[in-house]
Design a protein around this motif. Sequence first.
Motif, PDB file in Angstrom:
ATOM      1  N   ARG A   1     -22.497  14.466  42.401  1.00 34.28           N
ATOM      2  CA  ARG A   1     -21.853  13.253  42.917  1.00 34.28           C
ATOM      3  C   ARG A   1     -22.815  12.536  43.850  1.00 34.28           C
ATOM      4  NH1 ARG A   1     -20.548  13.354  48.160  1.00 34.28           N
ATOM      5  NH2 ARG A   1     -20.507  15.370  49.232  1.00 34.28           N
ATOM      6  N   LEU A   2     -22.611  11.248  43.996  1.00 36.89           N
ATOM      7  CA  LEU A   2     -23.401  10.447  44.925  1.00 36.89           C
ATOM      8  C   LEU A   2     -22.994  10.792  46.347  1.00 36.89           C
ATOM      9  CD1 LEU A   2     -25.424   8.099  45.293  1.00 36.89           C
ATOM     10  CD2 LEU A   2     -23.471   6.544  45.185  1.00 36.89           C
ATOM     11  N   CYS A   3     -23.973  11.144  47.201  1.00 37.14           N
ATOM     12  CA  CYS A   3     -23.617  11.539  48.565  1.00 37.14           C
ATOM     13  C   CYS A   3     -24.356  10.750  49.638  1.00 37.14           C
ATOM     14  CB  CYS A   3     -23.821  13.037  48.771  1.00 37.14           C
ATOM     15  SG  CYS A   3     -25.457  13.642  48.411  1.00 37.14           S
ATOM     16  N   ASN A   4     -25.548  10.212  49.350  1.00 40.40           N
ATOM     17  CA  ASN A   4     -26.292   9.475  50.370  1.00 40.40           C
ATOM     18  C   ASN A   4     -26.956   8.244  49.777  1.00 40.40           C
ATOM     19  OD1 ASN A   4     -25.886  11.455  52.427  1.00 40.40           O
ATOM     20  ND2 ASN A   4     -27.652  12.618  51.695  1.00 40.40           N
ATOM     21  N   VAL A   5     -27.027   7.192  50.588  1.00 43.29           N
ATOM     22  CA  VAL A   5     -27.975   6.096  50.374  1.00 43.29           C
ATOM     23  C   VAL A   5     -29.009   6.249  51.479  1.00 43.29           C
ATOM     24  CG1 VAL A   5     -28.316   3.612  50.227  1.00 43.29           C
ATOM     25  CG2 VAL A   5     -26.148   4.614  49.476  1.00 43.29           C
TER      26      VAL A   5
ATOM     27  N   VAL B   1     -35.563   2.539  49.582  1.00 45.34           N
ATOM     28  CA  VAL B   1     -34.147   2.904  49.576  1.00 45.34           C
ATOM     29  C   VAL B   1     -33.897   3.716  48.311  1.00 45.34           C
ATOM     30  CG1 VAL B   1     -31.772   2.083  49.674  1.00 45.34           C
ATOM     31  CG2 VAL B   1     -33.594   0.729  50.744  1.00 45.34           C
ATOM     32  N   HIS B   2     -33.333   4.915  48.462  1.00 42.85           N
ATOM     33  CA  HIS B   2     -33.052   5.742  47.288  1.00 42.85           C
ATOM     34  C   HIS B   2     -31.688   6.409  47.432  1.00 42.85           C
ATOM     35  CE1 HIS B   2     -34.714   9.091  49.798  1.00 42.85           C
ATOM     36  NE2 HIS B   2     -33.841   9.814  49.126  1.00 42.85           N
ATOM     37  N   LEU B   3     -31.232   6.996  46.357  1.00 40.17           N
ATOM     38  CA  LEU B   3     -29.945   7.671  46.314  1.00 40.17           C
ATOM     39  C   LEU B   3     -30.141   9.182  46.294  1.00 40.17           C
ATOM     40  CD1 LEU B   3     -28.190   5.452  43.618  1.00 40.17           C
ATOM     41  CD2 LEU B   3     -28.286   5.110  46.102  1.00 40.17           C
TER      42      LEU B   3
ATOM     43  N   GLY C   1     -15.461   8.556  52.198  1.00 37.72           N
ATOM     44  CA  GLY C   1     -15.432   9.086  50.838  1.00 37.72           C
ATOM     45  C   GLY C   1     -16.567  10.033  50.530  1.00 37.72           C
ATOM     46  N   GLY C   2     -17.142  10.652  51.562  1.00 36.48           N
ATOM     47  CA  GLY C   2     -18.243  11.577  51.351  1.00 36.48           C
ATOM     48  C   GLY C   2     -19.587  10.915  51.142  1.00 36.48           C
ATOM     49  N   LEU C   3     -19.685   9.604  51.395  1.00 32.92           N
ATOM     50  CA  LEU C   3     -20.935   8.869  51.209  1.00 32.92           C
ATOM     51  C   LEU C   3     -21.487   8.468  52.571  1.00 32.92           C
ATOM     52  CD1 LEU C   3     -22.935   7.488  49.236  1.00 32.92           C
ATOM     53  CD2 LEU C   3     -21.469   5.460  49.353  1.00 32.92           C
ATOM     54  N   ASP C   4     -22.780   8.772  52.792  1.00 36.33           N
ATOM     55  CA  ASP C   4     -23.440   8.444  54.054  1.00 36.33           C
ATOM     56  C   ASP C   4     -24.594   7.478  53.819  1.00 36.33           C
ATOM     57  OD1 ASP C   4     -21.774  10.155  55.430  1.00 36.33           O
ATOM     58  OD2 ASP C   4     -23.198  11.825  55.410  1.00 36.33           O
ATOM     59  N   LEU C   5     -24.825   6.633  54.801  1.00 33.85           N
ATOM     60  CA  LEU C   5     -26.017   5.791  54.865  1.00 33.85           C
ATOM     61  C   LEU C   5     -26.963   6.473  55.841  1.00 33.85           C
ATOM     62  CD1 LEU C   5     -27.415   3.064  54.178  1.00 33.85           C
ATOM     63  CD2 LEU C   5     -26.115   2.049  56.060  1.00 33.85           C
ATOM     64  N   VAL C   6     -28.155   6.871  55.366  1.00 29.23           N
ATOM     65  CA  VAL C   6     -29.052   7.720  56.152  1.00 29.23           C
ATOM     66  C   VAL C   6     -30.395   7.023  56.320  1.00 29.23           C
ATOM     67  CG1 VAL C   6     -30.180   9.968  56.298  1.00 29.23           C
ATOM     68  CG2 VAL C   6     -27.911   9.773  55.245  1.00 29.23           C
ATOM     69  N   PHE C   7     -30.891   6.989  57.547  1.00 33.34           N
ATOM     70  CA  PHE C   7     -32.185   6.388  57.849  1.00 33.34           C
ATOM     71  C   PHE C   7     -33.160   7.496  58.224  1.00 33.34           C
ATOM     72  CE2 PHE C   7     -28.840   3.383  58.612  1.00 33.34           C
ATOM     73  CZ  PHE C   7     -29.297   2.249  57.956  1.00 33.34           C
ATOM     74  N   VAL C   8     -34.300   7.545  57.533  1.00 38.04           N
ATOM     75  CA  VAL C   8     -35.273   8.614  57.740  1.00 38.04           C
ATOM     76  C   VAL C   8     -36.601   8.018  58.211  1.00 38.04           C
ATOM     77  CG1 VAL C   8     -34.184  10.084  56.010  1.00 38.04           C
ATOM     78  CG2 VAL C   8     -36.051   8.580  55.328  1.00 38.04           C
ATOM     79  N   PRO C   9     -37.291   8.704  59.126  1.00 40.94           N
ATOM     80  CA  PRO C   9     -38.545   8.147  59.658  1.00 40.94           C
ATOM     81  C   PRO C   9     -39.690   8.256  58.654  1.00 40.94           C
ATOM     82  CG  PRO C   9     -38.099  10.309  60.608  1.00 40.94           C
ATOM     83  CD  PRO C   9     -36.901   9.970  59.780  1.00 40.94           C
ATOM     84  N   VAL C  10     -40.407   7.154  58.470  1.00 43.94           N
ATOM     85  CA  VAL C  10     -41.608   7.124  57.634  1.00 43.94           C
ATOM     86  C   VAL C  10     -42.655   6.264  58.331  1.00 43.94           C
ATOM     87  CG1 VAL C  10     -40.330   7.410  55.462  1.00 43.94           C
ATOM     88  CG2 VAL C  10     -40.902   5.118  56.271  1.00 43.94           C
TER      89      VAL C  10
END
Length: 236
Positions: free
Chosen positions: A4-8, A183-185, A44-53
Amino acid sequence: MATRLCNVVVDAAAPAAVGRFWARLLGLTAVVEDDGEVGVALGGGLDLVFVPVPEPKKVKNRVHLDLASASEGDQRAIVSRAEALGARRVDIGQRGVPWVVLADPEGNEFCVLEPRDEYLDLGPVAAIVVDALDPRASAVFWSHATGLPLARSHDEFASLRPETGPWLEFVRTTTPKSVKNRVHLDVAPGPGGDTRHEVARLESLGARRADVGQSAVRWTVLSDPESHEFCVLTPR
């Protein structure tokens, strides 16, 4: 549904700052993790996540968010709130459209849509939108990857519709992918699932292993048939 889709997931130079922008814009809460990542739960179990790059943004993102509005006045209010928080209007070639195209403080494009019946009661995010050379084929692959049913399919766009939460949509582009997506899933098996089995299943559907510089990680990085990177996480 096997996965299932869980993160953007959004690459960010300053995850805390851009995470606060999105949390305030959406009326949600940003949570800072120990590794510097910042998460905003969309529901709904979906998170928007920001990661350092360390890498800067170079080209228009191929994945973006569409925000929902309930009325023309609500659309104007969302745009005004976004601009007050640091967003700016951007030109990506749109002409005479009823939605407004903005970029967040790190340049990530997003749209504030005019009212649309299909997005009523979804929450602040109407859709996750992916550029695709072949929207129909991309939608079919991602339906298998997320378990979301195909709701509509045309030459120019195709949509997957969940029971709750944002739609996953594919919009036709003629521009091939040139750099790693910022941006990825993420998808994941459910509790008791088998990540290796799901990776093999997705590979049989046309996914390929991808190297984005990851070392020893617990997830597997793949790319879809149009070379969009995504991660298969551990069961959850």
